[in-house]
Design a protein around this motif. Sequence first.
Motif, PDB file in Angstrom:
ATOM      1  N   GLU A  37      57.012  10.110  49.704  1.00 28.75           N
ATOM      2  CA  GLU A  37      57.700   8.910  49.230  1.00 28.75           C
ATOM      3  C   GLU A  37      57.207   8.562  47.824  1.00 28.75           C
ATOM      4  O   GLU A  37      56.008   8.631  47.527  1.00 28.75           O
ATOM      5  CB  GLU A  37      57.421   7.745  50.172  1.00 28.75           C
ATOM      6  N   TRP A  38      58.145   8.191  46.961  1.00 29.18           N
ATOM      7  CA  TRP A  38      57.774   7.726  45.626  1.00 29.18           C
ATOM      8  C   TRP A  38      57.077   6.370  45.741  1.00 29.18           C
ATOM      9  O   TRP A  38      57.507   5.516  46.492  1.00 29.18           O
ATOM     10  CB  TRP A  38      58.988   7.610  44.712  1.00 29.18           C
ATOM     11  N   GLN A  39      56.039   6.200  44.928  1.00 29.12           N
ATOM     12  CA  GLN A  39      55.251   4.972  44.981  1.00 29.12           C
ATOM     13  C   GLN A  39      55.617   3.968  43.900  1.00 29.12           C
ATOM     14  O   GLN A  39      55.170   2.819  43.940  1.00 29.12           O
ATOM     15  CB  GLN A  39      53.753   5.296  44.858  1.00 29.12           C
ATOM     16  N   ASN A  40      56.392   4.386  42.906  1.00 27.70           N
ATOM     17  CA  ASN A  40      56.784   3.462  41.835  1.00 27.70           C
ATOM     18  C   ASN A  40      58.238   3.709  41.451  1.00 27.70           C
ATOM     19  O   ASN A  40      58.804   4.772  41.717  1.00 27.70           O
ATOM     20  CB  ASN A  40      55.872   3.614  40.613  1.00 27.70           C
ATOM     21  N   LYS A  41      58.845   2.711  40.840  1.00 28.06           N
ATOM     22  CA  LYS A  41      60.269   2.811  40.504  1.00 28.06           C
ATOM     23  C   LYS A  41      60.528   3.862  39.432  1.00 28.06           C
ATOM     24  O   LYS A  41      61.637   4.397  39.318  1.00 28.06           O
ATOM     25  CB  LYS A  41      60.809   1.457  40.067  1.00 28.06           C
ATOM     26  N   GLU A  42      59.507   4.183  38.631  1.00 32.56           N
ATOM     27  CA  GLU A  42      59.664   5.211  37.605  1.00 32.56           C
ATOM     28  C   GLU A  42      59.691   6.615  38.213  1.00 32.56           C
ATOM     29  O   GLU A  42      60.053   7.577  37.544  1.00 32.56           O
ATOM     30  CB  GLU A  42      58.528   5.125  36.585  1.00 32.56           C
ATOM     31  N   ARG A  43      59.277   6.718  39.459  1.00 28.27           N
ATOM     32  CA  ARG A  43      59.243   7.994  40.176  1.00 28.27           C
ATOM     33  C   ARG A  43      58.325   9.003  39.468  1.00 28.27           C
ATOM     34  O   ARG A  43      58.681  10.158  39.236  1.00 28.27           O
ATOM     35  CB  ARG A  43      60.654   8.580  40.329  1.00 28.27           C
ATOM     36  N   THR A  44      57.127   8.528  39.162  1.00 29.92           N
ATOM     37  CA  THR A  44      56.110   9.413  38.598  1.00 29.92           C
ATOM     38  C   THR A  44      54.937   9.613  39.560  1.00 29.92           C
ATOM     39  O   THR A  44      54.145  10.536  39.375  1.00 29.92           O
ATOM     40  CB  THR A  44      55.559   8.846  37.273  1.00 29.92           C
ATOM     41  N   ILE A  45      54.819   8.757  40.553  1.00 28.78           N
ATOM     42  CA  ILE A  45      53.710   8.841  41.503  1.00 28.78           C
ATOM     43  C   ILE A  45      54.269   9.092  42.896  1.00 28.78           C
ATOM     44  O   ILE A  45      55.033   8.287  43.432  1.00 28.78           O
ATOM     45  CB  ILE A  45      52.856   7.562  41.490  1.00 28.78           C
ATOM     46  N   LEU A  46      53.881  10.226  43.453  1.00 33.92           N
ATOM     47  CA  LEU A  46      54.367  10.648  44.762  1.00 33.92           C
ATOM     48  C   LEU A  46      53.243  10.522  45.784  1.00 33.92           C
ATOM     49  O   LEU A  46      52.145  11.035  45.579  1.00 33.92           O
ATOM     50  CB  LEU A  46      54.843  12.099  44.695  1.00 33.92           C
ATOM     51  N   CYS A  47      53.546   9.828  46.875  1.00 38.12           N
ATOM     52  CA  CYS A  47      52.575   9.676  47.962  1.00 38.12           C
ATOM     53  C   CYS A  47      52.969  10.611  49.108  1.00 38.12           C
ATOM     54  O   CYS A  47      54.106  10.567  49.590  1.00 38.12           O
ATOM     55  CB  CYS A  47      52.532   8.228  48.451  1.00 38.12           C
ATOM     56  N   ILE A  48      52.026  11.467  49.504  1.00 37.82           N
ATOM     57  CA  ILE A  48      52.264  12.385  50.619  1.00 37.82           C
ATOM     58  C   ILE A  48      51.396  11.929  51.786  1.00 37.82           C
ATOM     59  O   ILE A  48      50.165  12.044  51.754  1.00 37.82           O
ATOM     60  CB  ILE A  48      51.899  13.829  50.244  1.00 37.82           C
ATOM     61  N   ARG A  49      52.010  11.364  52.811  1.00 36.03           N
ATOM     62  CA  ARG A  49      51.286  10.937  54.008  1.00 36.03           C
ATOM     63  C   ARG A  49      51.162  12.142  54.940  1.00 36.03           C
ATOM     64  O   ARG A  49      52.164  12.793  55.257  1.00 36.03           O
ATOM     65  CB  ARG A  49      51.999   9.776  54.681  1.00 36.03           C
ATOM     66  N   VAL A  50      49.938  12.431  55.363  1.00 31.65           N
ATOM     67  CA  VAL A  50      49.692  13.660  56.098  1.00 31.65           C
ATOM     68  C   VAL A  50      48.976  13.418  57.422  1.00 31.65           C
ATOM     69  O   VAL A  50      48.296  12.403  57.604  1.00 31.65           O
ATOM     70  CB  VAL A  50      48.842  14.641  55.250  1.00 31.65           C
ATOM     71  N   GLU A  51      49.168  14.351  58.353  1.00 36.63           N
ATOM     72  CA  GLU A  51      48.391  14.425  59.585  1.00 36.63           C
ATOM     73  C   GLU A  51      47.717  15.793  59.585  1.00 36.63           C
ATOM     74  O   GLU A  51      48.385  16.827  59.657  1.00 36.63           O
ATOM     75  CB  GLU A  51      49.291  14.277  60.814  1.00 36.63           C
ATOM     76  N   LEU A  52      46.395  15.814  59.490  1.00 35.53           N
ATOM     77  CA  LEU A  52      45.653  17.055  59.324  1.00 35.53           C
ATOM     78  C   LEU A  52      44.988  17.509  60.620  1.00 35.53           C
ATOM     79  O   LEU A  52      44.533  16.677  61.415  1.00 35.53           O
ATOM     80  CB  LEU A  52      44.577  16.881  58.241  1.00 35.53           C
ATOM     81  N   GLU A  53      44.930  18.817  60.800  1.00 28.49           N
ATOM     82  CA  GLU A  53      44.238  19.418  61.930  1.00 28.49           C
ATOM     83  C   GLU A  53      42.899  19.979  61.448  1.00 28.49           C
ATOM     84  O   GLU A  53      42.761  20.359  60.279  1.00 28.49           O
ATOM     85  CB  GLU A  53      45.084  20.541  62.527  1.00 28.49           C
ATOM     86  N   PRO A  54      41.907  20.061  62.305  1.00 32.59           N
ATOM     87  CA  PRO A  54      40.602  20.580  61.890  1.00 32.59           C
ATOM     88  C   PRO A  54      40.624  22.092  61.652  1.00 32.59           C
ATOM     89  O   PRO A  54      41.473  22.803  62.186  1.00 32.59           O
ATOM     90  CB  PRO A  54      39.696  20.218  63.069  1.00 32.59           C
ATOM     91  N   ASN A  55      39.716  22.536  60.793  1.00 37.06           N
ATOM     92  CA  ASN A  55      39.509  23.962  60.520  1.00 37.06           C
ATOM     93  C   ASN A  55      40.816  24.689  60.172  1.00 37.06           C
ATOM     94  O   ASN A  55      41.137  25.741  60.716  1.00 37.06           O
ATOM     95  CB  ASN A  55      38.867  24.647  61.736  1.00 37.06           C
ATOM     96  N   THR A  56      41.532  24.090  59.272  1.00 33.28           N
ATOM     97  CA  THR A  56      42.846  24.637  58.892  1.00 33.28           C
ATOM     98  C   THR A  56      42.955  24.727  57.371  1.00 33.28           C
ATOM     99  O   THR A  56      42.561  23.802  56.658  1.00 33.28           O
ATOM    100  CB  THR A  56      43.983  23.752  59.422  1.00 33.28           C
ATOM    101  N   LYS A  57      43.503  25.836  56.899  1.00 33.06           N
ATOM    102  CA  LYS A  57      43.762  25.997  55.468  1.00 33.06           C
ATOM    103  C   LYS A  57      45.209  25.631  55.182  1.00 33.06           C
ATOM    104  O   LYS A  57      46.138  26.205  55.772  1.00 33.06           O
ATOM    105  CB  LYS A  57      43.498  27.430  55.021  1.00 33.06           C
ATOM    106  N   TYR A  58      45.401  24.681  54.282  1.00 32.74           N
ATOM    107  CA  TYR A  58      46.739  24.193  53.940  1.00 32.74           C
ATOM    108  C   TYR A  58      47.104  24.581  52.511  1.00 32.74           C
ATOM    109  O   TYR A  58      46.230  24.765  51.657  1.00 32.74           O
ATOM    110  CB  TYR A  58      46.794  22.673  54.067  1.00 32.74           C
TER     111      TYR A  58
END
Length: 461
Positions: free
Chosen positions: A411-432
Motif C-alpha cells: 500500500e502507498w503511504q503518501n499521496k505522492e506515491r513515493t513511499i510503499l509500505c509492504i505488510r508481511v507475515e514471516l516464517e522462521p528460518n526462511t530466505k525471502y
Amino acid sequence: MKPKTRLLILLLIVVTSISSFAQNNLSPKYDERVELLSVVFRLAKSPEYINNAVKLHADATDEYFGKYSNHEVVQLAQKLRKKRGVAYDAVMSMAIHLEIKNNSVYFNPQLNKEGLDDRWGNYSEEFVLALRRFYLESKFNTFFKANQKMYSLACERFQSVSNEINIEWFEKFFGYKPKGKYHIVVGLLHRGNYGPKYVTKSGEENMYSILSAYKVDSTGHPVFEKYQKGTLVHEFCHSFCNPLGEKYYTNMESKASDLFASVSTIMRRQAYGSAQTMINEILVRASTIKYFEDNGASKDVVAKLLTAEKAKGFLWIDELYKALDRHSSNRSKYPTLNDFMPEIVKIQNKLSVDELLSEFKSNCPKIIHTSLKQGTNNVSTSLKEIIVEYDKPMASYGISDKGKQPKMDLEWQNKERTILCIRVELEPNTKYLLDFRSVFNEDKEGFPLLESFELDFTTGE
C-alpha cells in the motif's frame, strides 16, 4: 494505477478534447476469418489469443471447441509459434488473406501469397489445408451463426468510436489515396490490436484495424471506450508506415540495431522483437500523435503523448516528430511521406545512442531507501512492515515471482506515491526475495525503474 491504464486515460483526455468528423460509411464488422484464427490460436494456448474479458463468449467458445484442442491445425499452430514465431499480427495477416466460401476455407485467389507475413514461410499451404479440415470437422460456421447476436451487438457498440475517425487525414498526411478500402473488425477472443493489409493482384489495397473488447456491461456484453479511437488510428497507420519502414530499413539497419539493443528488454516486453519492428512502431506512434495534433489536440497533450512513448523505449520519438512537422510544412517539396523518408533516415543515422540512452536513464525512477537492508540475516519474524522509498512519484509497483515471497500486502503511504509500505507475515528460518523488476515499476510518466532491485533477507528461528 496500471501503466496501460494510465496511457488509456491520457488517450481518453485526447479524444474527448478534439473535433469529431463524419465517417464515410465505415462501419465495424465481425469477420468470420478473424474469429476462426482466434479460436485456433486460443486452442493452441497462445497468450495473445486468450482474452476472457467477454466471459460469456469465451466460455461458449471453450465449451464448443474444447474437444478439438489436439486437432492437427492446433498442433501446427503450436509448432509454428515455437519454430517461426507465428503469433500476434502474423496470425491476423493469415486471417485477412483467407476466403471462406461454400462452407470451406481457401487462400484468397485474388491475393499474392508474397503479401503474407514472412513468419509463415513455406508452411502457409499446409496450414490452410489443416485449417480447412478443422473448419469442416468442427462445423465452425454453425458456431459462428449461433453467435451472431453477440457479434452484432459488439459492432453496434463500437460504431460510436469509429464514427469519430477522420479517414481523410490518412490520405492527406501520407500523401496518397489507396486503391481500396478501410476495414474495422471487432474481435472478442484476441488480446492486443492489429493493423494488417493485403494487396490484390490488380493492385487494390485493403487496410484493416482489428480491435478487441476488454470491458463488459452488467449483463456481460462488450462495451467500448472512447480511448480506443487512438488504437483505431494507430492500427490504420500500420498500413501506411510498415511499407516505409521495410523499404528504407536497409539504410537504417545499423543505427536501428544499436537503438534496439539499448532498449531490447523494454521492446520485447511489448512483443517487439527486432529493430525493424521497432522502426515500424516508432513511425506509427509518431504519425498517430500527428493525427491528434492535426485534429485539435493541444501542444500540452502532444507533449505528454510524446513523453509516454519515450518512456516505452522509443528514444528518438521527439526528433522524429519534429521531422514530421517539417514534412507537413514542406508538402510542395515532399508531397508524400515516402518522399520525405530519406530525410528521416538521415536524422536517425545521425543520432547518438549513448546520449539518447543517458537521457532516458535520467528520467527513470530509482529506489533510494529500504527499511530493511539487502542481505540482512536473522530477521525477526515479528517484523510486520518493510518500507520502500522511490525518488519519483510512481504510477505502479510490482514484485516478480522470482524466489520465495512472504505473505504480503502492499500500500502507498503518501499521496505522492513515493513511499510503499509492504505488510508481511514471516516464517522462521526462511530466505525471502522481493524482486522489484524494472518493467513492473513505472513512474507517472511511464518510465520504468532504472534498474531492477532485489531485496533479499533471511529470517531467524
